[in-house]
Design a protein around this motif. Sequence first.
Motif, mmCIF file in Angstrom:
data_model
loop_
_atom_site.group_PDB
_atom_site.id
_atom_site.type_symbol
_atom_site.label_atom_id
_atom_site.label_comp_id
_atom_site.label_asym_id
_atom_site.label_seq_id
_atom_site.Cartn_x
_atom_site.Cartn_y
_atom_site.Cartn_z
ATOM 1 N N THR A 1 0.837 -1.199 0.000
ATOM 2 C CA THR A 1 0.000 0.000 0.000
ATOM 3 C C THR A 1 0.870 1.247 0.000
ATOM 4 N N ALA A 2 1.988 1.189 0.738
ATOM 5 C CA ALA A 2 2.878 2.339 0.817
ATOM 6 C C ALA A 2 3.397 2.715 -0.560
ATOM 7 N N SER A 3 3.844 1.720 -1.345
ATOM 8 C CA SER A 3 4.382 2.097 -2.656
ATOM 9 C C SER A 3 3.263 2.474 -3.624
ATOM 10 N N ALA A 4 2.082 1.836 -3.477
ATOM 11 C CA ALA A 4 0.953 2.260 -4.314
ATOM 12 C C ALA A 4 0.597 3.710 -4.006
ATOM 13 N N TYR A 5 0.649 4.054 -2.711
ATOM 14 C CA TYR A 5 0.377 5.441 -2.306
ATOM 15 C C TYR A 5 1.373 6.387 -2.966
ATOM 16 N N MET A 6 2.674 5.986 -2.975
ATOM 17 C CA MET A 6 3.679 6.869 -3.563
ATOM 18 C C MET A 6 3.410 7.094 -5.046
ATOM 19 N N ILE A 7 2.957 6.040 -5.733
ATOM 20 C CA ILE A 7 2.666 6.196 -7.159
ATOM 21 C C ILE A 7 1.540 7.206 -7.355
ATOM 22 N N ILE A 8 0.489 7.087 -6.547
ATOM 23 C CA ILE A 8 -0.644 8.007 -6.682
ATOM 24 C C ILE A 8 -0.202 9.420 -6.308
ATOM 25 N N ARG A 9 0.510 9.525 -5.180
ATOM 26 C CA ARG A 9 0.921 10.842 -4.695
ATOM 27 C C ARG A 9 1.799 11.555 -5.715
ATOM 28 N N LEU A 10 2.872 10.874 -6.155
ATOM 29 C CA LEU A 10 3.788 11.522 -7.098
ATOM 30 C C LEU A 10 3.138 11.669 -8.472
ATOM 31 N N GLY A 11 2.347 10.681 -8.857
ATOM 32 C CA GLY A 11 1.711 10.717 -10.170
ATOM 33 C C GLY A 11 0.785 11.907 -10.328
ATOM 34 N N PHE A 12 0.120 12.307 -9.248
ATOM 35 C CA PHE A 12 -0.827 13.407 -9.378
ATOM 36 C C PHE A 12 -0.268 14.744 -8.898
ATOM 37 N N THR A 13 1.016 14.768 -8.489
ATOM 38 C CA THR A 13 1.619 16.063 -8.160
ATOM 39 C C THR A 13 2.809 16.335 -9.079
ATOM 40 N N VAL A 14 3.960 15.710 -8.743
ATOM 41 C CA VAL A 14 5.180 15.999 -9.492
ATOM 42 C C VAL A 14 5.036 15.603 -10.959
ATOM 43 N N PHE A 15 4.393 14.440 -11.196
ATOM 44 C CA PHE A 15 4.326 13.939 -12.570
ATOM 45 C C PHE A 15 2.953 14.137 -13.194
ATOM 46 N N ALA A 16 2.175 15.079 -12.638
ATOM 47 C CA ALA A 16 0.836 15.312 -13.176
ATOM 48 C C ALA A 16 0.844 15.626 -14.677
ATOM 49 N N PRO A 17 1.823 16.433 -15.187
ATOM 50 C CA PRO A 17 1.812 16.689 -16.631
ATOM 51 C C PRO A 17 1.915 15.415 -17.469
ATOM 52 N N LEU A 18 2.646 14.421 -16.930
ATOM 53 C CA LEU A 18 2.815 13.184 -17.700
ATOM 54 C C LEU A 18 1.560 12.329 -17.707
ATOM 55 N N MET A 19 0.690 12.544 -16.716
ATOM 56 C CA MET A 19 -0.516 11.727 -16.615
ATOM 57 C C MET A 19 -1.462 12.009 -17.780
ATOM 58 N N HIS A 20 -1.205 13.123 -18.484
ATOM 59 C CA HIS A 20 -2.090 13.453 -19.597
ATOM 60 C C HIS A 20 -1.487 13.056 -20.930
ATOM 61 N N THR A 21 -0.461 12.215 -20.874
ATOM 62 C CA THR A 21 0.136 11.715 -22.111
ATOM 63 C C THR A 21 -0.182 10.227 -22.233
ATOM 64 N N PRO A 22 -0.010 9.667 -23.419
ATOM 65 C CA PRO A 22 -0.336 8.246 -23.602
ATOM 66 C C PRO A 22 0.557 7.301 -22.807
ATOM 67 N N LEU A 23 1.562 7.837 -22.085
ATOM 68 C CA LEU A 23 2.406 6.951 -21.276
ATOM 69 C C LEU A 23 1.583 6.123 -20.310
ATOM 70 N N THR A 24 0.464 6.709 -19.852
ATOM 71 C CA THR A 24 -0.376 5.988 -18.899
ATOM 72 C C THR A 24 -0.974 4.731 -19.516
#
Lengths: 488, 101, 325
Positions: A250-273
Amino acid sequence: MTAHLVITVVLVPILASIFTLFCGDMMRRVVCQIAGLTVLGSTCLIAYQTGHSRDVLNIVLSGWEAPLGIRLYLDGLSALLLLTTAIIAVCITFFAEAYFGVKARSGRLTFFWPLWFLVWAALNGLFLSGDVFNLYVTLEIINLAAVAMVALPRTHESLKAALNYLVIAFLGSLSYLFGVAILYTSHGTLDIQLLAELAGIDGPYILAAVLIFIGLMIKTALFPLHFWLPPAHASAPTPVSALLSGLVVTASAYMIIRLGFTVFAPLMHTPLTLLLGVLGGLAVLWGSVHALIQERVKMVVAYSTVAQLGYVFLALPVVVSGSDLAAMVWYGVLYFVICHACAKTAAFLAAGTLINVVKHDRIAQLSGAAQHWPMVFMAFGMAGVNLIGLPPSGGFIGKWLMLQAMINSGQWLLVLILIAGSLLAAGYIFRVLGIALQTSEDSRPPVPAPLQLTLTTMILAVLPLLLGVFSQLPFSLLAVGSPFGALP
Amino acid sequence: MTVALLYSITGFLLFLMGICGLIFRSSLIRRALALNITASGIFLFIVAQAYKGESALPDPVPHGLVLTGIVIGASATALMIYLIGVLRYVSPGDNDSGEEE
Amino acid sequence: MAAATPSDILLCLLILSLALGVLGDANPFRGVIIFIVFGLVMALSWTRLDAPDLALAEAALGAGVIGVLFLVALRKQGEKDVSLATQRLRLNSVTIISGLLLIVFIVYLGALGVFSAWKTPGKGLVEPVYESLHLTGVSNPVTAVILNYRAYDTFLEIGVLYLVMLSVFALQPDEKAKFTSTEQYDRMLRSYARGIVPFMVLAAGYLLWAGAFRPGGAFQAGAMLGGAGILLHLSRPAMLLDMRGLVARLSLVAGFFSFCILGILAMLYGFDFLQWPSHLAKHAILTVETASTLSIGLTLTGLYASVERKLISPAIFYSGEEDNP
């Protein structure tokens, strides 16, 4: 005031870890219980205050503001995860006490307790951390302690599983660390919020993202990086399996969500997802199918972890399709992760209770076991309801949100995988229950399951159902500081 | 080519070599060595990026991070070496402690 | 920016060829020896890059203590090569992940031409670090970073060392170690150790004290102390490290615990957690550093002793298994 409470939830387990090293048996149990209940009480207060004030809290450490110093960051998500962790951890503490029994009162197993409290402190630290490098340090404590705990049975198999886990966790940490280093080089800060403000897509940024995500994918055991998880989770002593499958991933899943929607939010809108989504889908199918053919209850539950973590990634491709759908995914995935943590812990504890009374967990030989230990299988069934995603469990709500987002964005393949995963989950849960519910001729008087084991298992099994029925409160807590505001 | 760039590239290459070592070596001691080489590569990269030339002061924050990294890496390596040692004394099927699992 | 000189290029080539030697040599023993040399050359490059604190840490910890642990592990392992994979290249997760990382890099290097396009790194935090340096109680900026600005990280990092020792205790056999030495009693080594160990302890003390204003500090001093402990054990093969006593356990947690106590005290007086008020900062840092040096030294000696199977775990203490012959 809240700042003091927040420090308390990190410090009290650390102090407990130090004190348990010096105490005799009686004293140790008192320390464990006091520490556990103190942390539980503090997290309740933190969650209440966060929900009440509806404010996120930045706690400066050492008197230095970011970017020079480190700050802790408390929002609704952190508060809810702290509370969930505290409930699960207190249950595991009481369970472990009864499970290890006399064996842990002397000899090397006494060191389970300091290790256990250190992991708890690091988990709390991780959920609170607002600094990418500090996340690395807390994650490393969690992983190294987890490795030692997997090796605790000191058998050839468990040592091999632990070493494999260590090599992979080490590699994952290094990959993450390299990503952090590149982020620092290009932005000159390690603070998550500052990094989120500075983020812009360029070469080093993408490289950092890829490295950090590979590192975290390894730790969440995303297909095809999942080989290490089932042996490590199944060969550990039950309280440790529960800790690993319930809290550590859960801790690492949390880190993915946390970083994915803050630091890497711009990347979340690319087809990389899309790539992450495909891997998530494969994880769901692969893990479920393997769970279906296992011969031991603990292996079923361990493969189920691989499958369930796949859902975290499965819904990510939807984020591209607009912020309303992204919000649904964010809430859905987080609610799913939190309910999964409770249900998975309950499932492992049920398996452990069974091992405690029957001395094995081979499914084929469990025929009729439900007659003798109805409570254990009821708990397993209730956890199963959540893992399958049936109403009224919290897992259902999480999956329902993801499903709606997928349907609205027209991603039918993802819908199909989600439904297939749920059906397969029903398959592996009912396979175990089906065999256990058969009537057997065995007339030997059964050993009663110890109350402390059954009770803690039952509490955790009921929790996801409660989260399903009373979802108002946790959702309003999650909304505090959410990147999307309240759920549309 | 600047000093920072040269050492950064060396760091990258060390990282790659460590990864290759992990792929092609299966002995546990070798894997521990390879992980250490990988880590050294990352550290070299970080410190090279912190270097600002002969006359300027280097950035001390990355140095602090690398110091933490070295200590954590050494701890993980020590744990790994210890586990390898224990594994040698516990043969398959041997139940050392009487656990039921 | 300074241009690279031929000696830089030579140093880099040396590092790379040593790494190749570590990974490529058919003889694992030689691999470890080259690894130690590699660590020392790395220390050289840290010095070149103006990071003498790291050079000290790398030489003492990376090459020194960890190198010795590797050597002991190999000696104990002997002819039996422990490996998890049966074949050389098996499709396991390590291979997959490593391969993945490799592909990422090759694609990245190729597609972006990173090194020509790599932008000059920003200033980082150089200015803020030096601006507030006079408030930190130390004049060595690296010490200021790890024990003041980012003291919380260091606190948890000391926790990692404590954790590794706990893990070792948790996996120690429940019976008392029976170490029967087959090694020859080495008079030379013994008298050498007798001479050098006090100096090493003295050097550790110096490193600790010097850390405030020049390269050095708790980790380097702790590694030096650990080295002294290891040397002492090397010169007396039959000596066991007894961790059962209260003092041993107290020294083990001293670093970690002192951070807790000072952090709590700071909060009680209305400061942030782990905040050192500037007039007391020097003393606070020296206190946690001294305690940490002790803990790190004992932990490293303990790790060596456990790999040598010369450690008496504190668990024996609880089980009431007293030695009555």
